[in-house]
Write a protein that holds these residues in place. Structure first.
Motif, PDB file in Angstrom:
ATOM      1  N   ARG A 235       0.820  -1.214   0.000  1.00  0.00           N
ATOM      2  CA  ARG A 235       0.000   0.000   0.000  1.00  0.00           C
ATOM      3  C   ARG A 235       0.850   1.258   0.000  1.00  0.00           C
ATOM      4  N   ARG A 236       1.706   1.370   0.988  1.00  0.00           N
ATOM      5  CA  ARG A 236       2.527   2.564   1.102  1.00  0.00           C
ATOM      6  C   ARG A 236       3.708   2.298   2.014  1.00  0.00           C
ATOM      7  N   LEU A 237       4.670   3.233   1.990  1.00  0.00           N
ATOM      8  CA  LEU A 237       5.865   3.184   2.816  1.00  0.00           C
ATOM      9  C   LEU A 237       5.833   4.364   3.778  1.00  0.00           C
ATOM     10  N   LEU A 238       6.277   4.123   4.998  1.00  0.00           N
ATOM     11  CA  LEU A 238       6.298   5.177   6.012  1.00  0.00           C
ATOM     12  C   LEU A 238       7.686   5.261   6.622  1.00  0.00           C
ATOM     13  N   LEU A 239       8.120   6.466   6.895  1.00  0.00           N
ATOM     14  CA  LEU A 239       9.399   6.676   7.569  1.00  0.00           C
ATOM     15  C   LEU A 239       9.240   6.538   9.077  1.00  0.00           C
ATOM     16  N   ARG A 240      10.204   5.920   9.716  1.00  0.00           N
ATOM     17  CA  ARG A 240      10.286   5.950  11.170  1.00  0.00           C
ATOM     18  C   ARG A 240      11.695   6.423  11.509  1.00  0.00           C
ATOM     19  N   TYR A 241      11.774   7.565  12.153  1.00  0.00           N
ATOM     20  CA  TYR A 241      13.076   8.150  12.419  1.00  0.00           C
ATOM     21  C   TYR A 241      13.788   7.511  13.606  1.00  0.00           C
ATOM     22  N   TYR A 242      13.055   7.132  14.640  1.00  0.00           N
ATOM     23  CA  TYR A 242      13.687   6.645  15.871  1.00  0.00           C
ATOM     24  C   TYR A 242      13.067   5.338  16.331  1.00  0.00           C
ATOM     25  N   PRO A 243      13.832   4.244  16.330  1.00  0.00           N
ATOM     26  CA  PRO A 243      15.113   4.121  15.645  1.00  0.00           C
ATOM     27  C   PRO A 243      14.911   4.063  14.153  1.00  0.00           C
ATOM     28  N   PRO A 244      15.958   4.276  13.348  1.00  0.00           N
ATOM     29  CA  PRO A 244      15.783   4.351  11.898  1.00  0.00           C
ATOM     30  C   PRO A 244      15.115   3.101  11.332  1.00  0.00           C
ATOM     31  N   GLY A 245      14.131   3.311  10.489  1.00  0.00           N
ATOM     32  CA  GLY A 245      13.455   2.173   9.879  1.00  0.00           C
ATOM     33  C   GLY A 245      12.405   2.614   8.885  1.00  0.00           C
ATOM     34  N   ILE A 246      11.884   1.647   8.145  1.00  0.00           N
ATOM     35  CA  ILE A 246      10.841   1.878   7.153  1.00  0.00           C
ATOM     36  C   ILE A 246       9.682   0.946   7.458  1.00  0.00           C
TER      37      ILE A 246
ATOM     38  N   VAL B 213      20.101   0.943  34.510  1.00  0.00           N
ATOM     39  CA  VAL B 213      20.814   0.536  33.298  1.00  0.00           C
ATOM     40  C   VAL B 213      19.895   0.766  32.094  1.00  0.00           C
ATOM     41  N   CYS B 214      20.487   0.950  30.915  1.00  0.00           N
ATOM     42  CA  CYS B 214      19.678   1.085  29.704  1.00  0.00           C
ATOM     43  C   CYS B 214      20.538   0.831  28.471  1.00  0.00           C
ATOM     44  N   PHE B 215      19.892   0.430  27.369  1.00  0.00           N
ATOM     45  CA  PHE B 215      20.511   0.314  26.061  1.00  0.00           C
ATOM     46  C   PHE B 215      20.259   1.582  25.258  1.00  0.00           C
ATOM     47  N   ASP B 216      21.124   1.860  24.271  1.00  0.00           N
ATOM     48  CA  ASP B 216      20.730   2.796  23.233  1.00  0.00           C
ATOM     49  C   ASP B 216      19.852   2.031  22.247  1.00  0.00           C
ATOM     50  N   TYR B 217      19.235   2.722  21.272  1.00  0.00           N
ATOM     51  CA  TYR B 217      18.245   2.059  20.424  1.00  0.00           C
ATOM     52  C   TYR B 217      18.856   0.955  19.568  1.00  0.00           C
ATOM     53  N   ALA B 218      20.146   1.061  19.236  1.00  0.00           N
ATOM     54  CA  ALA B 218      20.769   0.052  18.392  1.00  0.00           C
ATOM     55  C   ALA B 218      21.258  -1.152  19.186  1.00  0.00           C
ATOM     56  N   GLY B 219      21.211  -1.077  20.513  1.00  0.00           N
ATOM     57  CA  GLY B 219      21.708  -2.172  21.327  1.00  0.00           C
ATOM     58  C   GLY B 219      23.217  -2.287  21.322  1.00  0.00           C
ATOM     59  N   GLN B 220      23.899  -1.218  20.896  1.00  0.00           N
ATOM     60  CA  GLN B 220      25.356  -1.256  20.799  1.00  0.00           C
ATOM     61  C   GLN B 220      26.052  -0.704  22.038  1.00  0.00           C
ATOM     62  N   ARG B 221      25.340   0.120  22.794  1.00  0.00           N
ATOM     63  CA  ARG B 221      25.921   0.700  24.005  1.00  0.00           C
ATOM     64  C   ARG B 221      24.977   0.527  25.183  1.00  0.00           C
TER      65      ARG B 221
END
Length: 469
Positions: A100-111, A363-371
């Motif tokens: 149908r359509r594509l939508l932007l998601r800025y946080y975390p980056p994705g479509i 404790v917490c992760f950043d959105y990418a799970g890298q830190r």
């Protein structure tokens, strides 16, 4: 009236959940895609992780809410085409899928992909957690296309969206926060605050020693609901990613889930032998973790209310627990001065992060799970690399213990709350203090960013919440 106006979406806000909070990309439809953009049903997400040679992309299939019949759920990782059908290896015809359509998601980056399968509207996402401003967008989309048949007819549009995300990631940031509003929330002191996570109509949940949780509007300060049912103080709370549920944890040893729209209790989770002081949903909404003074963390299936795993290994009370975005890891903090990493699927212990000289309080992760960021009673916060398990930054400057720590949505800023009556904003890479938020008259025990990262809320023992813009 274009499709963006019909759905009420906002260009600057690429939220995960309701379509009204995401950007409709008018003019970027595939040639065979219909013009009418209708809203699909939304619910917890299930999916199949796919690790690419470039930035990691995770493909997820939408499912009905956890309380809906399982028969309506699409099999995770189901394969199809944008249009038409084709037989599988056994000659059976696969179900029709039409984008149908594509939508932007800025946080975390994705479509976000909105599509129709056998006349039923569905959604799934392509998560680009490792996307960087210098990533080769064409090569990335070529790799994604191998595993996502829905985008075969709209490659150029997807490349355009990836570049839009790269532009957003590359934006320079020098935002200063100023006091906007003060909420006098409860009769007794607050214990925790949290923002909703959908990016649409910011709401705040507050927990208190008065045994209630309240839901507020950040714009007007209006109280939508008061959740009553716990027999002791509420000391932790969390929204699910879809912002349809709020979970509360209490000194009565139980956790409760509440319907955000109706203001009603949905379920009570019982099983710990001591107070629950930490909880968190995973991003799909079908799991929740609870940390307790009984030194354990329980991983629950939200639908069945059963404990799937019990994480045992800390030698002190649990202070905090959180899932990584891709749901593969759990991080826990404890009064034993350590932070531990766990495999979320099996419940096995992976690593122990050390370095603090006093209790780890959050404790917490950043959105990418890298830190991973940790906050301690020793007055410092630390940032660890989740892969190497090494400390890469120390945040020092508070005059008292730090009770809360969180990353902003972009992952380049860290916010801390302290008993010295201040909250501080830090550069996540260098550990430099960028701003001190002052005004509370007693210790600050909780803080949070909103979805876009341009609003901060702080909760204090002075029985007030302060909203900073």
């Amino acid at each position: 009236m274009n499709s963006q106006e019909r759905t009420g979406s906002r260009e600057e806000n690429g939220a995960l959940l309701p379509p009204a909070a995401t950007r409709s990309l008018t003019g970027l439809r595939s040639p065979r895609q219909p013009c009418r953009c209708q809203k699909p049903g939304w619910g917890p997400w299930r999916g199949l992780e796919r690790t690419l040679n470039g930035p990691r992309a995770e493909r997820r299939s939408a499912a009905p809410p956890w309380w809906a019949p399982a028969a309506g759920r699409m099999r995770a990782g189901a394969v199809g085409r944008c249009h038409g059908r084709r037989p599988d290896a056994r000659g059976r015809r696969r179900r029709r899928m039409r984008l149908r359509r594509l939508l932007l998601r800025y946080y975390p980056p994705g479509i976000i992909l909105e599509y129709v399968q056998d006349s039923e509207p569905k959604t799934r996402s392509i998560d680009l957690l490792d996307l960087r401003p210098d990533t080769d967008a064409i090569a990335l989309v070529d790799e994604i296309q191998k595993g996502e048949p829905l985008i075969t007819s709209c490659k150029e549009q997807v490349i355009h969206l990836v570049r839009r995300l790269q532009e957003k990631l590359g934006e320079k940031e020098d935002h200063k926060f100023y006091l906007s509003k003060v909420l006098r929330a409860h009769i007794l002191p607050l214990t925790n605050v949290a923002f909703n996570k959908s990016g649409s109509r910011d709401k705040i949940a507050t927990g208190s020693f008065d045994k209630t949780c309240k839901l507020w509007s950040t714009e007007t300060g209006k109280c939508y609901h008061t959740f009553r049912g716990h027999s002791a103080e509420i000391v932790c709370l969390s929204f699910n990613l879809q912002s349809t549920l709020v979970a509360t944890g209490s000194l009565d040893t139980t956790a409760k889930l509440w319907d955000v729209e109706k203001g009603e209790e949905i379920v009570t989770l019982s099983g710990h032998s001591a107070e629950i002081i930490a909880l968190s949903f995973n991003t799909t909404g079908d799991r929740i973790i609870t940390g307790s003074f009984d030194h354990t963390v329980a991983v629950w299936d939200v639908g069945t209310r059963r404990v799937l795993h019990t994480l045992i290994g800390h030698r002190g009370e649990i202070s905090s627990a959180q899932f990584s975005w891709d749901c593969s890891l759990i991080v826990t903090g404890s009064m034993d001065k350590t932070c531990k990493l766990w495999n979320a699927m099996t419940g096995t212990h992976i690593a122990t992060l050390t370095g603090h000289s006093d209790e780890v309080l959050d404790v917490c992760f950043d959105y990418a799970g890298q830190r991973i960021a940790t906050a301690s009673a020793d007055g410092s916060a630390r940032v660890y690399d989740a892969r190497t398990k090494k400390c890469i930054a120390k945040l020092e400057g508070h005059g008292g213990e730090i009770s809360k720590v969180c990353f902003n949505p972009k992952g380049n800023r860290i916010l801390t709350a302290s008993s010295d009556k201040t909250a501080r904003l830090w550069d996540a890479a260098t550990g430099q203090c960028l701003q001190i938020l002052e005004g509370h008259t007693d210790e600050i025990f909780s803080c949070a960013f909103n979805y876009k990262g341009d609003i901060i809320i702080t909760g204090s023992k002075d029985n007030s919440c302060r909203i900073w813009h």
